[in-house]
Design a protein around this motif. Structure first.
Motif, short mmCIF file in Angstrom:
data_model
loop_
_atom_site.label_atom_id
_atom_site.label_comp_id
_atom_site.label_asym_id
_atom_site.label_seq_id
_atom_site.Cartn_x
_atom_site.Cartn_y
_atom_site.Cartn_z
N HIS A 184 0.77 -1.23 0.12
CA HIS A 184 -0.13 -0.04 0.05
C HIS A 184 0.96 1.22 0.00
CE1 HIS A 184 -3.49 -2.27 1.87
NE2 HIS A 184 -3.61 -2.53 0.42
N SER A 185 0.77 2.15 -1.10
CA SER A 185 1.76 3.07 -0.98
C SER A 185 1.77 4.14 -0.22
CB SER A 185 1.43 3.69 -2.83
OG SER A 185 0.23 3.78 -2.99
N ARG A 186 0.69 4.19 0.68
CA ARG A 186 0.78 5.39 1.64
C ARG A 186 1.20 4.92 3.03
NH1 ARG A 186 -5.97 5.90 1.84
NH2 ARG A 186 -6.49 4.06 2.93
N GLU A 187 2.01 3.88 3.13
CA GLU A 187 2.31 3.55 4.17
C GLU A 187 3.89 3.31 4.33
OE1 GLU A 187 0.46 -0.35 4.77
OE2 GLU A 187 -1.47 0.71 4.51
N PRO A 188 4.50 4.56 4.18
CA PRO A 188 5.87 4.71 4.29
C PRO A 188 6.80 4.10 5.16
CG PRO A 188 5.04 6.97 4.68
CD PRO A 188 3.96 6.03 4.51
N GLY A 189 6.29 3.98 6.39
CA GLY A 189 6.93 3.38 7.59
C GLY A 189 7.31 1.91 7.33
N SER A 190 6.58 1.18 6.35
CA SER A 190 6.77 -0.04 6.09
C SER A 190 8.34 -0.26 5.71
CB SER A 190 5.73 -0.74 5.33
OG SER A 190 5.87 -0.01 3.91
N VAL A 191 8.95 0.63 4.85
CA VAL A 191 9.96 0.61 3.91
C VAL A 191 11.15 1.24 4.99
CG1 VAL A 191 9.97 2.73 2.75
CG2 VAL A 191 11.27 0.69 1.86
N GLN A 192 10.79 2.34 5.78
CA GLN A 192 11.79 3.05 6.35
C GLN A 192 12.18 1.97 7.69
OE1 GLN A 192 12.09 6.00 5.13
NE2 GLN A 192 13.88 6.39 6.35
N GLN A 193 11.48 1.28 8.39
CA GLN A 193 11.77 0.25 9.06
C GLN A 193 12.87 -0.95 8.60
OE1 GLN A 193 10.96 -3.09 9.88
NE2 GLN A 193 9.89 -3.11 7.74
N MET A 194 12.55 -1.09 7.31
CA MET A 194 13.33 -2.16 6.69
C MET A 194 14.70 -1.57 6.45
SD MET A 194 12.65 -3.83 2.87
CE MET A 194 11.11 -4.78 3.55
N LEU A 195 14.73 -0.56 5.95
CA LEU A 195 16.32 0.17 5.62
C LEU A 195 17.01 0.07 6.97
CD1 LEU A 195 15.32 2.92 3.43
CD2 LEU A 195 16.30 0.97 2.68
N GLN A 412 12.78 -6.43 16.94
CA GLN A 412 12.83 -7.55 17.53
C GLN A 412 12.22 -8.80 16.62
OE1 GLN A 412 10.38 -8.74 21.07
NE2 GLN A 412 12.01 -9.87 21.76
N GLN A 413 10.94 -8.19 16.14
CA GLN A 413 10.11 -9.21 15.45
C GLN A 413 10.93 -9.29 14.12
OE1 GLN A 413 6.84 -6.61 15.76
NE2 GLN A 413 7.12 -5.69 13.67
N ASN A 414 11.74 -8.51 13.49
CA ASN A 414 12.69 -8.81 12.51
C ASN A 414 13.86 -9.87 12.73
OD1 ASN A 414 11.31 -6.95 10.75
ND2 ASN A 414 12.44 -5.25 11.23
N LEU A 415 14.21 -9.64 14.10
CA LEU A 415 15.31 -10.70 14.30
C LEU A 415 14.85 -12.07 14.57
CD1 LEU A 415 17.53 -8.23 16.49
CD2 LEU A 415 18.03 -9.02 14.47
N LEU A 416 13.64 -12.07 15.10
CA LEU A 416 13.13 -13.34 15.43
C LEU A 416 12.60 -13.93 14.25
CD1 LEU A 416 11.10 -12.63 18.77
CD2 LEU A 416 12.71 -14.30 18.54
N THR A 417 12.22 -13.28 13.29
CA THR A 417 11.80 -14.12 12.13
C THR A 417 12.79 -14.84 11.53
OG1 THR A 417 10.13 -12.16 11.45
CG2 THR A 417 10.95 -13.49 9.61
N ALA A 418 14.21 -14.33 11.54
CA ALA A 418 15.39 -15.11 10.91
C ALA A 418 15.48 -16.33 12.13
CB ALA A 418 16.24 -14.13 10.92
N GLN A 419 15.19 -16.08 13.25
CA GLN A 419 15.73 -17.07 14.30
C GLN A 419 14.76 -18.12 14.20
OE1 GLN A 419 15.75 -14.57 17.55
NE2 GLN A 419 18.08 -14.30 17.81
#
Length: 852
Positions: A184-195, A412-419
């Motif tokens: 959804h293109s109006r949700e920029p927080g999704s990519v900022q946290q990814m970077l 934490q959820q990003n790290l746990l996803t890989a774990q």
């Protein structure tokens, strides 16, 4: 005439531009099940749901007209959302704001990370610049961005992907996980946290063992922007941020623009008209058929080329962690228990609400989560989640100051996803709070929640000298995901351990690439029952609102709850308190045990357990095995029960700080103005204590000088009381800092300290009797130079077995009275042991410690 035609053409272009950049209003609709269904059936995109409160929508003019035709109560809370988002960030300096977070202790801001020029968020070119910078500076960890096979978007843009791994150019045989953003293109927080996350991995790989372990044994894939057309469109119309375009940029039949890409995937696509809309003008328009859009086809192709075990498909906003199913509210996915376990782990720090979206919020069909999980023919099953980051005040374009906190919340959820894509073991201590026997077994249970099962090795290591022996490593075969096993390892305590003595051990678990160490604390000694309540009534308690429930209980027929009549109310405080005090006199250790379950997952709703030793004038909040902190704003250290615990758990709370006193116990409940839930239940409460065993130590003091100490704590610590029976024979007592002389008022030694050694001079040979419980704290702090130390042990301690730290930190140990000494550098070893009742001089090269 030509001028008129030209003017008309310009006017039509202007009208077209206006129609494509409508004003969006934020609307608050009064919540009800009927209103939520009605909104969904009419194709509204639901921004936020406060169950029992309101529903937030972002509506353009046509949607406002549609809403006005429905029989719903609503109010306009923000008249122009885009202007609102822009105005609240106007004049702010993103670099200054970023630098103010640089010193963050929790997940420090990576050096390469920066805020963007679009209201603090990165423009599309800035996203690509960051990814190119990463690949140029960390070529051994991240590959250059590549296009996903399958074509381009409606407007001809490729959809890019990249991979972080220790061999990023090679597709290794390792667990694969996927992170996506901007569907959804109006949700920029999704990519900022990814970077932020990507930079964190790259910059900490060489210094953080956990990061290196993840990157070396997992392949982490990223699709930073699924919907580049929509994102670029927002950027073109609102370069300062605040753009509200949501869908892709397809020209639909009838002239409307866009398909909701998160309603266009093939699993249960178009299941009904509640979870997606058949109307092309709707914000949740699902397209003409499943995978009608090139963007969803591209994601489909990418997933079918890989074996993603877990995916995080990021959105904003709401502070949710959502998982399948979305297309219905009445069915749980086959792996619901595992998905819930993942959700609980993911949100253990950020405290997002978690659950299947169809039950927790609203119906969604044709979404990427259901397809990633449900499609298991063209690709393997993927545990797919949607984090909805940001709260309702943040909205889609939060204030710049909120961008970094959102990135940190996601870590934490990003790290746990890989774990969790590999081995991951949950360990539960199953040993009673008190060890009754000097020999026995230390029990534990293990649950495999990772998606790879490998052999498990468990070892237990004693802390200090309480354990004489602990059994060797325990080899356990691989256990299936979600399987629970219980096992134990033998122990033998050291001789002379006394009731009330605290002891600790560390449980180490290894399984494949997974490593866990957890320190467990116990106490030794048989328990004395102080209080018990089966919670079948509230006769032992005082409360105006808590009562029994016969629907929820650990043991029949009832338990006690804050909300006996159903869901609790909003903005409520209530408590339940023991009617009579609990007597912990004579105790050297004490604890409370009970069973509990709760659903407090409605906002800032929580329960605390408290104790008071002054009849309720002051209360101390007690931590337990299942309390969490960092939850209540402004009271981050407060231990609370919150969120939800669906099954009964065995809770233990230590009461040792109240030993020797009479106490009251109470439970407090607080709820905020948001969602109401089922509440807190407790059952089968027991309070126990260990009573001190009194001993007596007899120490003979010959005429003249003697060295003195005791391993017992005198019943009365006043010096005159300790020496009461022989005080007429005492000439002087010294401890290296002060002195005591009978009848001399200038003496500075008035209290006995078990951790001090003494010199004493008597006029006659006498025997000193010291009655009292044993001193359990056998740890002494030593200063540089000379120290006069006691012997805190009931048995002689060989000098060569003394635990003095740091190693080789002392020069000499000697008798204060006599000529025996231990002087390693001079090879003098006439002192072989330290004996109870005596004190000794030790000379330290620097500060150190000794543990008996």
């Amino acid at each position: 005439m030509k001028k008129v035609i030209l003017s008309l053409a310009i006017w039509l272009l202007f009208l077209s531009a206006i129609s494509q950049n409508p004003v969006y209003k934020q609307v608050k609709v009064l919540y009800s099940v009927n209103s939520l269904e009605l909104l969904s059936a009419n194709g509204f995109a639901i921004d936020y749901v406060l169950e029992g409160g309101y529903i937030l929508l972002s509506l353009n003019r046509q949607e406002m007209e549609l809403l006005e035709g429905l029989d719903l109560q609503f109010e306009i809370t923000i008249d122009d959302l885009e202007r609102y988002y822009q105005d609240r960030n106007a004049g702010k300096n993103p670099d200054e704001i970023l630098n103010s977070f640089r010193g963050s202790k929790e997940y420090p801001v990576p050096d390469g990370f920066s805020l963007g020029s679009m209201g603090g968020f990165c423009t599309y070119p800035e996203i690509l610049d960051h990814l190119s910078f990463m690949a140029a500076n960390y070529p051994n960890l991240i590959m250059p961005i590549d296009t996903i096979e399958g074509g381009t978007t409606i407007e001809g843009h490729p959809v890019y992907w990249t991979r972080i791994s220790d061999n990023p150019q090679i597709n290794e045989v390792e667990p694969e996980v996927l992170y996506t953003a901007l569907i959804h293109s109006r949700e920029p927080g999704s990519v900022q946290q990814m970077l932020f996350f990507m930079y964190y991995l790259l910059e900490n790989y060489n210094t953080d063992d956990e990061i290196r372990q993840l990157v070396d044994h997992t392949e982490l894939y990223f699709i930073p922007c699924i919907n580049p057309d929509g994102y670029i469109y927002n950027e073109s119309l609102n370069p300062d941020g605040g753009g509200m375009w949501r869908k892709n940029r397809r020209l639909n039949e009838g002239g409307t623009i866009g398909v909701d890409l998160n309603r266009n995937f093939g699993y249960e696509w178009g299941h009904d008209n509640y979870g997606s809309s058949p109307s092309p003008g709707s914000s949740t328009y699902r397209g003409t058929e499943a995978f009608s859009e090139p963007e969803s086809q591209i994601v489909k192709t990418f997933c079918e080329q890989h074996e993603f075990r877990i995916a995080l498909n990021y959105h904003t906003y709401g502070n949710y962690m959502l998982h399948p199913w979305g297309y219905v509210s009445y069915l749980y996915a086959p792996d619901h228990s595992l998905l819930q376990t993942f959700g609980k782990l993911f949100t253990s720090e950020n405290h997002y609400r978690y659950g299947n979206v169809g039950t927790l919020l609203y119906i969604v069909n044709g979404d990427v989560n259901d397809w990633m999980y449900g499609e298991q023919t063209t690709k393997p099953k993927c545990m797919a989640f949607t984090p909805e980051i940001g709260n309702q005040q943040d909205g889609f374009w939060p204030e710049i100051e909120r961008i970094i906190p959102q990135c940190i919340e996601s870590m934490q959820q990003n790290l746990l996803t890989a774990q969790l894509a590999g081995e991951y073991i949950l360990m539960t201590d199953e040993t009673d709070f008190n060890l009754i026997m000097p020999v026995g077994h230390l029990s534990f249970s293990l649950q495999q929640v990772g998606l790879i099962a490998s052999d498990i090795i468990v070892t237990i290591e004693g802390v200090g000298d309480c354990f004489e022996q602990i059994g060797g490593p325990l080899a356990i075969g691989a256990i299936d995901t979600m399987q629970i096993i219980t096992d134990s390892i033998s122990y033998k305590l050291r001789p002379g351990i006394v009731p009330g003595e605290a002891l600790s051990y560390v449980i180490h678990i290894e399984s494949g690439n997974f490593h866990l160490s957890d320190t467990i604390r116990k106490v030794f000694g048989p328990a004395v029952l102080v209080f018990t309540d089966s919670c079948n009534n509230v006769e032992n308690w005082d409360s105006t609102s808590w009562d029994i429930s016969t629907y929820q209980f650990h043991s029949a027929p009832a338990s006690i709850t804050d909300s006996p009549d159903g869901y609790y109310s909003s903005s409520t405080y209530s408590s339940i308190q023991l009617a009579d005090t609990i007597d912990l006199s004579g105790a050297v250790a004490s604890w409370m045990h009970f069973y509990a379950k709760w659903d407090l997952d409605g906002g800032i709703d929580y329960v605390t357990c408290k104790a008071s030793s002054n009849y309720g004038l002051d209360w101390v909040t007690l931590p337990g095995r299942y309390t969490i902190t960092d939850f209540v704003p402004g009271e981050e250290s407060l231990p609370v029960y919150t969120r939800k615990q669906d099954s009964w758990v065995s809770e233990t709370i230590g009461l040792c700080e109240f030993c020797g006193e009479e106490i009251l116990i109470k439970f407090d409940f607080k709820s905020d103005s948001k969602t109401n839930k089922d509440g807190f239940y407790f059952d089968d409460i027991v309070i126990e204590k260990i009573v001190a065993e009194n001993y007596s130590q007899e120490i003979f003091l010959p005429v003249g000088w003697s060295n003195l100490s005791s391993y017992l704590i005198p019943e009365d610590l006043e010096i005159e009381a300790v020496f009461g029976d022989i005080i007429q024979d005492i000439l002087i007592v010294q401890d290296g800092q002060g002195f005591f002389q009978p009848q001399n008022p200038s003496g500075t030694l008035d209290k006995w300290h078990t951790h001090s050694g003494y010199l004493i001079k008597v006029s006659e040979g006498v025997s000193l009797q010291i009655p009292g419980p044993a001193e359990h704290n056998r740890h002494l702090e030593l200063q540089p130079g000379w120290n006069l130390i006691p012997v805190v042990s009931s048995t002689a301690i060989a000098v060569l077995e003394l635990n003095i730290q740091p190693v080789n930190s002392f020069e000499i140990i000697l008798q204060p009275i006599g000529n025996k000494m231990f002087w390693p550098s001079k090879s003098i070893q006439t002192l072989d042991s330290l004996y109870p009742g005596h004190s000794y001089f030790i000379k330290m090269y620097g500060a150190g410690t000794i543990d008996y």
